[in-house]
Design a protein around this motif. Structure first.
Motif, PDB file in Angstrom:
ATOM      1  N   VAL A 181       0.856  -1.182   0.000  1.00  0.00           N
ATOM      2  CA  VAL A 181       0.000   0.000   0.000  1.00  0.00           C
ATOM      3  C   VAL A 181       0.897   1.239   0.000  1.00  0.00           C
ATOM      4  N   VAL A 182       0.445   2.309  -0.637  1.00  0.00           N
ATOM      5  CA  VAL A 182       1.170   3.576  -0.613  1.00  0.00           C
ATOM      6  C   VAL A 182       0.284   4.615   0.076  1.00  0.00           C
ATOM      7  N   ALA A 183       0.824   5.231   1.124  1.00  0.00           N
ATOM      8  CA  ALA A 183       0.116   6.284   1.851  1.00  0.00           C
ATOM      9  C   ALA A 183       0.447   7.618   1.180  1.00  0.00           C
ATOM     10  N   MET A 184      -0.550   8.227   0.576  1.00  0.00           N
ATOM     11  CA  MET A 184      -0.377   9.504  -0.130  1.00  0.00           C
ATOM     12  C   MET A 184      -0.968  10.638   0.716  1.00  0.00           C
ATOM     13  N   HIS A 185      -0.209  11.710   0.848  1.00  0.00           N
ATOM     14  CA  HIS A 185      -0.683  12.879   1.598  1.00  0.00           C
ATOM     15  C   HIS A 185      -0.616  14.082   0.658  1.00  0.00           C
ATOM     16  N   TYR A 186      -1.779  14.650   0.382  1.00  0.00           N
ATOM     17  CA  TYR A 186      -1.889  15.837  -0.465  1.00  0.00           C
ATOM     18  C   TYR A 186      -2.597  16.954   0.292  1.00  0.00           C
ATOM     19  N   ARG A 187      -2.315  18.176  -0.099  1.00  0.00           N
ATOM     20  CA  ARG A 187      -3.111  19.302   0.387  1.00  0.00           C
ATOM     21  C   ARG A 187      -3.590  20.080  -0.817  1.00  0.00           C
ATOM     22  N   ARG A 188      -4.644  20.814  -0.593  1.00  0.00           N
ATOM     23  CA  ARG A 188      -5.194  21.619  -1.688  1.00  0.00           C
ATOM     24  C   ARG A 188      -4.186  22.640  -2.154  1.00  0.00           C
ATOM     25  N   ALA A 189      -4.054  22.779  -3.448  1.00  0.00           N
ATOM     26  CA  ALA A 189      -3.195  23.831  -4.011  1.00  0.00           C
ATOM     27  C   ALA A 189      -3.982  25.142  -3.914  1.00  0.00           C
TER      28      ALA A 189
END
Length: 185
Positions: free
Chosen positions: A176-184
């Motif tokens: 599994v890959v844990a992806m962390h994004y925030r709004r641009a």
């Protein structure tokens, strides 16, 4: 004001059916860390009802579970849980509260009152909250599977493309890959 963070399991083809993810100690430990970092949970009624049908029994020890899964259940039991529902008014699970009325206003008040942030765990509700520009961050667990069926993330669509900035990507031992994004901006 706390952040609203959307977190969910999904397969490579976008399936968010909870039966398709890898539900092991490692993924539960990931979600337990997210839960520890947040001040409250937020779900739609359907997700809440799925969760309340299982996790309280695990927390009480009525169902046998590995330590990491039991730890998640115990922490979830104690965490404030908010439910968006226009139809259900009674929520007997410990620390459960209803958000009714205007969705934007109700969720914004919750964010304002929760400095540690709110963890959102419902796909359909995420679509509505994204349409209202209320989601600040995305913590997605991408599972190394192709389900070939739905439901899929954002299957009802958004009015426009949402641009995100990558904060981190962490591969787990289980693939599994844990992806962390925030709004641009």
């Amino acid at each position: 004001m706390g952040l609203l963070t959307f977190s969910i399991n999904l397969t490579l083809d976008g399936c968010v059916d909870h039966r398709e993810g890898i539900a092991d100690d490692e993924t539960h430990a990931f979600f337990t860390r997210l839960l520890d970092e947040s001040g409250a949970m937020l779900w739609g009624r359907v997700t809440y009802e799925m969760m309340e049908g299982y996790w309280p029994a695990v927390a009480r020890g009525d169902l046998e579970a590995p330590p990491a899964i039991h730890e998640w259940a115990v922490k979830l039991e104690a965490k404030p849980k908010y439910v968006v529902s226009s139809t259900r008014t009674d929520f007997s699970w410990t620390n459960s509260h209803r958000i009714a009325g205007d969705l934007r206003e109700g969720v914004q008040k919750l964010k304002d009152a929760t400095p540690a942030g709110v963890l959102l765990g419902s796909g359909k509700l995420a679509t509505e909250l994204d349409r209202l520009n209320l989601i600040d961050e995305y913590r997605l667990l991408i599972h190394p599977r192709i389900a070939g069926h739905g439901p899929t993330l954002y299957q009802d669509g958004l009015p426009r493309t949402r641009d995100l900035e990558l904060v981190s990507a962490e591969p787990l031992r289980n693939g599994v890959v844990a992806m962390h994004y925030r709004r641009a901006s």
